[in-house]
Design an enzyme around this catalytic site. Structure first.
Site, PDB file in Angstrom:
ATOM      1  N   HIS A  17      21.848 -49.768 101.944  1.00 18.91           N
ATOM      2  CA  HIS A  17      21.032 -51.661 102.402  1.00 18.91           C
ATOM      3  C   HIS A  17      22.470 -52.192 102.438  1.00 18.91           C
ATOM      4  O   HIS A  17      22.553 -53.468 101.020  1.00 18.91           O
ATOM      5  CB  HIS A  17      20.598 -51.628 100.818  1.00 18.91           C
ATOM      6  CG  HIS A  17      19.161 -51.119 100.939  1.00 18.91           C
ATOM      7  ND1 HIS A  17      18.170 -51.338 101.096  1.00 18.91           N
ATOM      8  CD2 HIS A  17      19.249 -49.584  99.830  1.00 18.91           C
ATOM      9  CE1 HIS A  17      17.178 -50.694 101.108  1.00 18.91           C
ATOM     10  NE2 HIS A  17      16.981 -49.053 100.495  1.00 18.91           N
TER      11      HIS A  17
ATOM     12  N   GLU B 186      18.404 -45.312  98.216  1.00 16.14           N
ATOM     13  CA  GLU B 186      17.554 -44.902 100.278  1.00 16.14           C
ATOM     14  C   GLU B 186      19.088 -44.633 100.894  1.00 16.14           C
ATOM     15  O   GLU B 186      18.755 -45.317 101.763  1.00 16.14           O
ATOM     16  CB  GLU B 186      16.767 -45.847 100.331  1.00 16.14           C
ATOM     17  CG  GLU B 186      15.588 -46.035  99.664  1.00 16.14           C
ATOM     18  CD  GLU B 186      14.448 -46.547  99.614  1.00 16.14           C
ATOM     19  OE1 GLU B 186      13.726 -46.950  99.509  1.00 16.14           O
ATOM     20  OE2 GLU B 186      15.033 -48.131 100.113  1.00 16.14           O
TER      21      GLU B 186
ATOM     22  N   ASP C 239      21.236 -56.687 100.580  1.00 14.24           N
ATOM     23  CA  ASP C 239      20.288 -56.145 101.336  1.00 14.24           C
ATOM     24  C   ASP C 239      20.455 -56.001 102.327  1.00 14.24           C
ATOM     25  O   ASP C 239      21.345 -56.605 103.104  1.00 14.24           O
ATOM     26  CB  ASP C 239      18.957 -55.708 100.687  1.00 14.24           C
ATOM     27  CG  ASP C 239      18.893 -54.579 100.190  1.00 14.24           C
ATOM     28  OD1 ASP C 239      18.678 -53.579 101.435  1.00 14.24           O
ATOM     29  OD2 ASP C 239      17.363 -54.766  99.258  1.00 14.24           O
TER      30      ASP C 239
END
Length: 788
Positions: free
Chosen positions: A288, A353, A213
């Site tokens: 990410h 995201e 991440d």
């Protein structure tokens, strides 16, 4: 051998009980003290006792796993009893009270994980179609033995005594998972072993290992050494709040982090396999991934430079360039090494995201869109995921992605992990794709689990043990065929606010146990009160293991009970804690140990201000809960929805709007019904003609969470013949569109005698242009509808 022995110790300690003969018998409902609760239990007369001539009999099956399981049982019991307890293929003459393991044909549809455990006075027979099922049968067997089973150190040897019964058991879902984020905070290999043991404790079978991440890369990839030397490390800002950590400055050392070597990964994979747990590695893409760009900025749209973020990083705009073929070469190289380490069928590729701002201005990305005939950047993300899927499929693997991979078109064979509620899972299942349910509402274990005032810092939210236990992974909207695509569910433990192993345990346990029962046990066998009783024994074992578990929420909950025969309204009180001592007042005064003790529902004849608290040994636990009960003519009346609320915010069911309790400004308090993109429309049947002077509908505004006030609320009041008698509309004239507050929409009906109230609250449908979510579905939140 070291890891096997450490597991034997842990496994045995996990399944001990107080040394009374009733412990194995179980709760007051008759179920044995086993978590998850078995599918079927038949209680028999008498007790089984081991004998000094007892043996563990594995049969003539040539199976390393069966022999290993036989040694596990024998080793556990040798230490406890002092008996020799040899492991043999065939029972010897003169032996008594043997424990036999037997692989059987699956004629009873037990599946690969089911088992039948027969405990009789003369011996124990554990049968299963596979060693996997035997493992779970041993898990249940050990839960029935008395306390002290394989305690370390010198102790008095004992002869175990357990009640006779026959258990037939198998899981409801094939996927029963737990997740751990090791990027935001890094955890040692030794803690990963312990976490896997906790997963095994309650018959879960998947460990989702979130290895990469923005905040750190945690797996050795030999082809790209900068992932270890650069991406795995960040500047140490652990002394500052997560979302207030400045980026690394020039000259500052990056000295927080770490990674697992490939040899360590292999150890963990084998450790999990010995416990019949599959590990799913997650390599995040296209977003990410800033930690990768810190080492290899050429894979970005802008070229950098970048550093590894030490804390919160929003919006997630620094992502892989989808127009750069070298990005895919890099990712295929990474995934090749990952697949060599993890033999399971799935690779998780993230997909969540992704802020596509840079893709919109990137020449390479725009060229890709034009060349591939794509419509927009959403379809470009779909192209990205599909290209990675083709590579994974070519290597004999399948991909899993968070539900954002639905955007722009779902990859042909992808499995969707539905986290933003269950709607994404419903959509994927209807398209014929497999789904793993992990909604934030019930499965995010980084959320608070009790009153934040008395808990360690967490990311927010509130997901109590009871809420986890209430989860139903298969949405009722799905038909029988569509429902077959729901593989199961998973608990997620994100580590932004979890810096240590002790806190990771605290946030995961005991919610992990609740979810384990949700995904293993049949829906019909699950019972909240019975679960609480059985968990009281689990807590004793957790204490013996020194697991840092949460004691649960001490908040008192209130529920309206409507007696249609007596035409009475009463208020019941309860809590997560088993058999709580609740003291309360009905005038709002702070309860004390001298206040009235709750023993039965309290009948109310008027609006009342309740205050209640839990006491243990004369001491107040946490703090009192004060709630206003609003008595009105609509309480308990039948409600028929024309537009159903979202599964993400179901409140307390359809009576939420007419139970006398009002929601708070916290939209996750469990009191609100949420409607996503659609209106609220319903009919309240008052049962008989009633003179109604006013109807008031309560709504919530929290635009930061995409919750807007209704554009208007309209009430049509109908008589018994369903003919319109009077109508009224209240438009939203609120100018403040940013603050969080409650708003009442009151509509006068002039004491008109009516029976039916047809109420509609109009949703604006999508977020307005000024909002960060412009063009996406908006919410309206409705709670109490007061009928006066």
């Amino acid at each position: 051998m070291r890891t096997v022995l450490s597991f034997l110790l842990l496994f045995s300690l996990l399944f001990i009980h107080p040394a009374d003969t009733a412990a194995g018998r179980g709760s007051s409902t008759g179920t044995p003290n086993i978590v998850p609760v078995p599918l079927k239990t038949e209680h028999l007369n008498g007790f089984y006792r081991l004998h000094e001539k007892s043996q563990v009999v594995t049969g003539l099956v040539d199976s390393r796993d069966v022999m290993r399981l036989g040694e596990m049982i024998a080793g556990t019991l040798r230490n406890y009893t002092g008996f020799a307890i040899p492991v043999v293929s065939v029972a010897g003459s003169g032996t008594r009270a043997n424990i036999e393991l037997k692989i059987i044909p699956d004629k009873e549809n037990l599946g690969s994980e089911g088992y039948r455990l027969s405990i009789r006075k003369t011996g124990i027979l554990l049968e299963a179609p596979s060693a996997h099922g035997l493992f779970y049968g041993i898990n249940s067997l050990f839960q029935l033995f008395p306390a002290g089973l394989l305690m370390t150190g010198e102790q008095e040897k004992q002869n175990p005594k357990i009640p006779c019964m026959v258990i037939t058991d198998k899981p409801r879902y094939s996927y029963r998972g737990m997740h751990l984020d090791v990027s935001r905070h890094f955890f040692s290999k030794e803690f990963i072993f312990r976490y896997i043991d906790l997963i095994a404790m309650w018959k879960m079978n998947v460990f989702h290992w979130h290895l990469t991440d923005d905040n750190g890369w945690r797996i050795e990839i030999r082809k790209y050494p900068k992932l270890q030397s650069v991406s795995a490390w960040r500047v140490n800002r652990e002394d500052k709040p997560w979302n207030e950590r400045p980026f690394q400055q020039v000259g500052e050392p990056a000295n927080y982090g770490g990674y697992y070597t490939q040899e360590e990964i292999r150890e963990v994979v084998q450790y999990a396999a010995d416990r019949f747990i599959t590990i799913i590695p997650e390599i995040e893409m296209p977003a990410h991934s800033r930690e990768v760009l810190a080492a290899y900025p050429q894979f970005s749209c802008t070229g950098g430079p970048f550093t590894v973020p030490p804390g919160g990083y929003r919006p997630n705009i620094d992502i892989f360039c989808a127009g750069n073929d070298s990005v895919f070469t890099f990712l295929e190289g990474v995934l090749t090494e990952v697949m060599e380490l993890f033999p399971g069928p799935y690779i998780h590729i993230g997909g969540d995201e992704a802020d596509k701002t840079n893709w919109k201005s990137c020449g390479k990305c725009q060229n890709r869109i034009q060349k591939e005939g794509l419509k927009d950047v959403d379809e470009l993300q779909s192209y990205f995921i599909k290209r990675i899927e083709r590579f994974a499929n070519s290597q004999g693997r399948k991909i899993i992605g968070w539900d954002e991979i639905l955007e722009g078109g779902l990859a042909p064979e992808a499995t969707v992990m539905s986290w933003r509620g269950v709607d994404g899972g419903i959509d994927a299942a209807r398209q014929g794709h497999d789904v793993i349910m992990t909604p934030t509402s019930h499965c995010y274990f980084d959320y608070y689990q009790a009153d934040p005032e008395f808990q360690p810092p967490a990311i927010g939210g509130l997901t109590t043990l009871e809420k986890v236990y209430s989860f139903e992974p298969t949405p009722p909207e799905l038909n029988v065929q569509e429902a077959t695509h729901i593989l199961g569910a998973q608990g997620n433990l994100w580590s932004e606010f979890i810096p240590t192993p002790r806190q990771a345990e605290y946030m995961a346990v005991p919610r992990m146990a609740a979810l384990a029962e949700v995904v293993w046990s049949s829906k019909e066998n699950r019972n909240r009160d019975d679960f609480r009783q059985r968990m009281s024994h689990q807590y004793e074992r957790l204490q013996a293991l020194d697991v840092n578990y949460c004691k649960g929420s001490y908040a008192v909950s209130f529920q309206t009970v409507f007696d249609t025969l007596k035409q009475q309204i009463a208020i019941s009180m309860d809590a997560e804690i088993l058999d709580p001592e609740i003291r309360y007042s009905i005038d709002g005064s702070v309860p004390s140990v001298a206040s009235k003790k709750y023993t039965r529902p309290v009948v109310v004849n008027a609006s009342t201000r309740f205050a209640a608290a839990i006491f243990e040994n004369g001491q107040l636990m946490e703090k009192p809960v004060t709630r206003n009960f609003d008595k009105h003519a609509g309480i308990g009346k039948q409600v028929k929805f024309m537009q159903k609320p979202s599964n993400r915010y179901p409140g307390q069911g359809k009576q939420t709007l007419t139970d006398g309790w009002h929601g708070t400004t916290y939209h996750r308090d469990g009191m609100w019904l949420g409607f996503h993109g659609n209106d609220m429309e319903l009919i309240i049947d008052l049962g008989k003609p009633t003179a109604v002077s006013k109807v008031t509908i309560s709504a919530l505004q929290n635009t930061g969470s995409w919750i807007f006030l209704p554009l208007e609320v309209k009430v049509n009041a109908l008589d018994e013949k369903e003919e319109l008698r009077i109508t009224g509309t209240k438009k939203n004239d609120e100018k403040d569109n940013t603050s969080v507050f409650l708003r009442n929409f009151s509509i006068p009906l002039l004491k008109t005698p009516v029976r039916y109230l047809h109420i509609r609250a109009k949703n604006q449908g999508v977020c307005p242009e000024w909002h960060p979510g412009a063009g996406q579905k908006s919410w309206i939140f409705i709670d109490e509808i007061v009928v006066e």
